[in-house]
Design an enzyme around this catalytic site. Structure first.
Site, PDB file in Angstrom:
ATOM      1  N   LYS A  67      95.341  31.509  26.120  1.00 62.63           N
ATOM      2  CA  LYS A  67      94.259  30.402  25.933  1.00 62.63           C
ATOM      3  C   LYS A  67      94.948  29.549  24.909  1.00 62.63           C
ATOM      4  O   LYS A  67      94.940  29.891  23.864  1.00 62.63           O
ATOM      5  CB  LYS A  67      92.816  30.799  25.795  1.00 62.63           C
ATOM      6  CG  LYS A  67      91.947  29.755  25.972  1.00 62.63           C
ATOM      7  CD  LYS A  67      90.534  30.431  26.261  1.00 62.63           C
ATOM      8  CE  LYS A  67      89.568  29.288  26.462  1.00 62.63           C
ATOM      9  NZ  LYS A  67      88.025  30.167  26.505  1.00 62.63           N
ATOM     10  N   SER A 142      85.339  28.295  30.410  1.00 60.00           N
ATOM     11  CA  SER A 142      86.203  27.618  29.847  1.00 60.00           C
ATOM     12  C   SER A 142      87.730  27.843  29.905  1.00 60.00           C
ATOM     13  O   SER A 142      88.706  27.094  29.510  1.00 60.00           O
ATOM     14  CB  SER A 142      85.820  27.369  28.381  1.00 60.00           C
ATOM     15  OG  SER A 142      85.968  28.500  27.804  1.00 60.00           O
ATOM     16  N   SER A 166      82.807  32.575  29.960  1.00 58.69           N
ATOM     17  CA  SER A 166      84.129  31.961  30.055  1.00 58.69           C
ATOM     18  C   SER A 166      85.484  32.690  30.601  1.00 58.69           C
ATOM     19  O   SER A 166      86.303  31.883  30.634  1.00 58.69           O
ATOM     20  CB  SER A 166      84.447  30.905  28.731  1.00 58.69           C
ATOM     21  OG  SER A 166      83.785  29.915  28.800  1.00 58.69           O
TER      22      SER A 166
HETATM   23  N1  GLN Z   1      79.798  27.652  29.939  1.00 57.84           N
HETATM   24  C1  GLN Z   1      79.373  28.206  28.696  1.00 57.84           C
HETATM   25  C2  GLN Z   1      79.324  26.830  27.722  1.00 57.84           C
HETATM   26  O1  GLN Z   1      79.741  25.697  28.079  1.00 57.84           O
HETATM   27  C3  GLN Z   1      80.123  29.334  27.995  1.00 57.84           C
HETATM   28  C4  GLN Z   1      81.352  28.837  27.659  1.00 57.84           C
HETATM   29  C5  GLN Z   1      82.325  29.733  27.043  1.00 57.84           C
HETATM   30  O2  GLN Z   1      82.048  31.112  27.323  1.00 57.84           O
HETATM   31  N2  GLN Z   1      83.232  29.555  26.093  1.00 57.84           N
HETATM   32  O3  GLN Z   1      78.968  27.131  26.502  1.00 57.84           O
END
Ligand code: GLN
Length: 472
Positions: A67, A142, A166
């Site tokens: 990532k 994400s 995410s």
């Molecule tokens: N979708 C969640 C957010 O927007 C979690 C994102 C994540 O786990 N990095 O914060």
């Protein structure tokens, strides 16, 4: 080569049946083709390696997609943001360094939501990622680039991070395995921070054995991260085929209202499979879990507003030209460099932490977090594992939720409680609904990774999910 899991490829390389260089060239070509296709492709990658790194060790030279937010020495690490455009860190994140030390080679950096804020990968400054099961749909986020790359067979396996879901949610939407380990088990050193009390790195893989193998080479205490810990027992590659005596708890709060019918159907069928493998299913209560999202969307933005204060145009990446003075330069840089969702979170977080509101928002959200952790502790007095759907829906259409942040935030309804409690959870594919993958989430108490991997492996064998339709 496309048919091999990463573990199988590593075994073949070790046995001399496959050359690491050949495997790297094969995946490099596939990844580079996706990158060259730009918006016409899946847009999984923000950078693809030119050459193979050194490959000695138990991971035998199997290429790894990472990532974007993991710092990798000399290689663009932009966390999906324009404000870090051109940033090439002088060092490599501990998790990546350990995997390279174990013989993994860096294949590519993967596209992601900006600073890991999002559930659809539409918040990336480098364009959205497409879901290989249906290119008109999102891969989740994400870690959407990592999930789509593994599902499409553009990388054998990948690293992601999970703050509120995410790793698990994109794994579910792309039909692969994703695991968020116990908070602290993987060093956060070199991970571009979003919300430090929640951020955890973990694997996105084709199957459970690959997840166990990759994770086993990432974990461990690191002097560079004071919150990192040594796991009490080494991680083992799972082999259990039965679930005899395993007590699985199903929380009514996370398996009812708001979950799509097709998702619930696949989830229930997976529970029946668990029973036929010998598990005992019982209903449990997590009374504060429905408040998880509200607490998360105070705490995560609060931490983000502090972590993101460092992007001021002085030290990294973008700097707005033609500023009148220093303050003007800060303002213009942040105005030009951050996307809409990041600005929304910085404003929310700054507000929640401001004097006069701190107790009402941040303090209260922290108390809710404790209640959620206590619910889990009480539940694990009766059951070994908690099962829920990973995400309330299957992959949705690109653009469908971008105008409605609250609808987008609901994606993490089932995953955020585990993040707030710091406990491990794994998502495995458990079936299809309307031709799209559904994820099953299994969570356990802190440090129960081996137990979770065993249960996930047994279920995976019984469910026999076939993800090959997504490979390009
Ligand atoms: N979708 C969640 C957010 O927007 C979690 C994102 C994540 O786990 N990095 O914060």
């Amino acid at each position: 080569m496309l048919g091999l899991t990463a573990s199988e490829a590593a075994e073949k390389i070790a046995g001399g049946e496959l050359s690491a260089a050949e495997l790297f060239a094969f995946y490099r070509e596939r990844a580079a083709a996706d990158r060259a296709a730009g918006a016409e492709g899946l847009n999984c990658f923000t950078w693809v390696a030119e050459e193979n790194g050194s490959a000695d060790g138990p991971l035998g030279g199997v290429p790894l997609a990472v990532k974007d937010l993991f710092c990798t020495e000399g290689v663009p690490s932009q966390s999906g943001s324009k404000i870090l455009e051109g940033y090439r860190p002088p060092y490599t994140a501990t998790a990546v360094q350990r995997l390279q030390g174990a013989g993994a080679t860096l294949l590519a950096k993967t596209n992601q939501d900006e600073f890991a804020m999002g559930s659809s990968n539409e918040n990336s400054a480098y364009g959205p990622v497409r879901n290989p099961w249906d290119r008109a749909r999102v891969p989740g986020g994400s870690s959407g680039g990592s999930a789509a790359a593994v599902a499409a067979g553009l990388a054998p396996w990948a690293l992601g991070t999970d703050t509120g879901g995410s790793i698990r949610q994109p794994a579910a939407l792309c039909g692969i395995v994703g695991m968020k380990p116990t908070y602290g088990s993987v060093s956060r050193y070199g991970m571009i921070a979003f919300a430090s009390s929640l951020d955890q790195a973990g694997p996105l893989t084709r199957d459970v054995r690959d997840a166990a193998l990759l994770l086993s080479h990432m974990v461990g205490q690191d002097p560079c991260d004071a919150t990192s810990l040594q796991l009490p027992e080494p991680l083992a590659v799972p082999s259990a085929e039965r679930l005899d005596g395993v007590r699985i708890g199903v929380p009514g709060e996370l398996t009812g209202e708001g979950i799509e019918a097709g998702v619930l159907e696949a989830f229930r069928a997976a529970l029946e499979e668990a029973v036929s493998l010998g598990a005992e299913i019982s209903e449990i209560a997590l009374p504060h879990a429905p408040h998880g999202l509200s607490a998360y969307y105070v705490l995560a933005p609060a931490e983000a507003s502090s972590n993101l204060a460092r992007y001021d145009g002085v030290r990294y990446g973008l700097r707005a030209p033609e500023a009148r003075d220093l303050l003007d330069m800060y303002t213009r840089t942040r105005h030009d460099g951050f996307g809409a969702e990041v600005k929304r979170r910085v404003m929310l977080g700054t507000y929640a932490l401001s004097s006069g509101y701190y107790d009402a928002y941040y303090g209260r959200a922290q108390r809710v977090r404790t209640k959620i952790a206590e619910d889990f502790a009480a539940a694990f007095g009766h059951v070994d594992v908690i099962a829920t759907p990973t995400a309330p829906t299957v992959a949705f259409a690109l653009g469908e939720k971008t105008g409605d942040p609250l609808a987008m935030y609901l994606n993490d309804y089932c995953t955020v409680p585990m993040s707030l409690a710091g406990i491990p959870a794994i998502s495995i594919p458990c079936g299809l609904s309307d031709g799209l993958p559904v994820g099953l989430q299994l969570a356990g108490p802190a440090f129960s990774e081996n137990r979770l991997l065993d249960a996930a492996y047994a279920l995976e064998q019984a469910l026999g999910f076939d993800g090959s339709a997504a490979r390009v």
